[in-house]
Structure formats: structure tokens, C-alpha cells
Design an enzyme around this catalytic site. Structure first.
Site: not given
Length: 230
Positions: A20, A26, A171
Site C-alpha cells: 500500500q 489499508c 490498521h
């Protein structure tokens, strides 16, 4: 779900790890990875789906933007993909930034249904995560990333960092298996294959709020035409 160990990676239902970069996307990588795995399980074919398309185009049922490079939520992306297709990577390659939404050909990969493992999107018990993995396939989920998490190079990650509550996460990843002998889940990250164990991590049950927001998807079965030989 009663096996001591299980891995969708070993069963060929996990697509290659992606990168990414510095974009906080994410949520899009977790969403696309779940769809790619779901498609492999249901239809037996591999697709390389476009995270960029989700960054540029995804909105939820209320029309709210699912996110961009400053973060987002895979639940809203799953709303967007319910009944719709998604562009392939080759048609909408990843740029690591945000752009306008463009009309593009869409792959025949749609979500028939999705939901959280826990009704309140909280952290599920290990047994519920196992059951959902076996029923639906890999799960999108959240975790709290710390400097120790970022520096992970292999083995079992067992930091158990201090958290202010179950929502203390930052995340999104993909849960793809477990091993009771390791007392750990296996997750797929989106930081490239140079991180962790070729882009994967073994993370101890209960560590760093792993599993918050765990969500399953059910990918539509592709229509087949003509005679099917068995």
C-alpha cells in the site's frame, strides 16, 4: 473450526501480498483481499482486484465516502461491492493517491452478503473467529499497529500493547488462519513481502486488539452457461 490449525493460505485461497505504500489505504487492501479470496473459494478463479478503484469510487449505502489515503472503513467498501462489480488492477492500477472516480469495466465479482462476526463489531472470541473463517473464508479485521508491530520480522508477535479499549485500532488486515499450538492467528498484511514472513504475521490471540471489526463476506457464485461435465 475444531481443528488445532487451519490456513486458507495452504488451501490456495489467498492471493499475493501487495504494497500500500505511504497511502493510508489499508481498508481498501483488506476489502479487495477478502473479495479475491472469496472469489477463489466460490468460483475457483484468481482475480487481481483494484484497490485504487475502491479509493476513488467506493461509497456506502448512504452515499458516504468509504475512505481514501487518510483512512477508511472496509464495511463501507463492502456496502459498495454488494451487488456491484469492481475494476481489475490492470484497468485501474494503484497510484498510492486519490483520484476522481472513472467509469471502467468491472470484474464479475460481487458480494451477495456481508456482516460482522460480532453484532456490535467488537472483538470476537477465538472460537467465533474460527467458525467464521471456516464458514465464509478470510476475514477483514483490525489491529493496533505499534513500532514493534512495524518492525516484525517473523515468529509469533505477542506484544500485547496497552490499549484504552477494544476500539483502539489503526490498521486493517486479513485474517486467514490459526494455529492453537502457536496460540495465534495468521494474518495477511499489505506492506509487501519484505515485511514479516513474506508479508504475513503470526499474532497471538488477544494481542493488540486483533480481530476488532472482524467481518465476513459471501461472494456471489458466477453464472455458468452451457453443459457442465463432471
Amino acid at each position: 473450526p475444531y481443528a488445532r490449525a487451519f490456513s486458507w493460505l495452504e488451501r490456495g485461497a489467498v492471493t499475493p501480498v501487495k504494497q500500500q505504500g505511504v497511502c493510508g489505504s489499508c481498508w481498501a487492501f483488506s476489502s479487495a483481499a477478502a473479495c479475491e479470496s472469496g472469489y477463489l473459494i466460490v468460483n475457483g478463479g484468481a482475480l487481481d482486484l483494484s484497490e485504487q478503484y475502491l479509493i476513488d469510487c467506493a461509497v456506502d449505502r448512504a452515499g458516504m465516502d468509504a475512505g481514501g489515503c487518510d483512512g477508511g472503513w472496509y464495511g463501507q467498501a463492502f456496502d459498495f461491492l454488494s451487488g456491484r462489480g469492481i475494476a481489475l488492477e490492470r484497468d485501474c492500477p494503484y497510484t498510492g493517491g486519490t483520484d476522481r472516480c472513472r467509469a471502467l469495466p468491472r470484474a464479475d465479482c460481487r458480494i451477495a452478503a456481508w456482516g460482522y462476526v460480532m453484532p456490535d463489531a467488537g472483538i470476537p472470541p477465538v472460537e467465533e473467529v474460527k467458525r467464521a473463517l471456516c464458514t465464509y473464508g478470510p476475514l477483514a479485521a483490525c489491529v493496533k499497529v505499534t513500532p514493534a508491530f512495524q518492525a516484525y520480522a517473523g515468529g509469533i508477535f505477542d506484544e500485547h500493547a496497552a490499549v484504552w479499549g477494544p476500539k483502539d485500532v489503526n490498521h486493517a488486515v486479513l485474517l486467514i488462519g490459526w494455529d492453537d499450538d502457536k496460540k495465534s492467528y495468521l494474518l495477511k498484511n499489505s506492506w509487501g513481502e519484505a515485511w514479516g514472513e513474506k508479508g504475513m504475521m503470526w499474532i497471538e490471540y488477544g494481542c493488540n486488539n486483533i480481530g476488532y471489526g472482524a467481518a465476513w463476506i459471501a461472494v456471489e457464485k458466477r453464472e455458468r452457461h452451457g453443459i457442465e461435465l463432471k
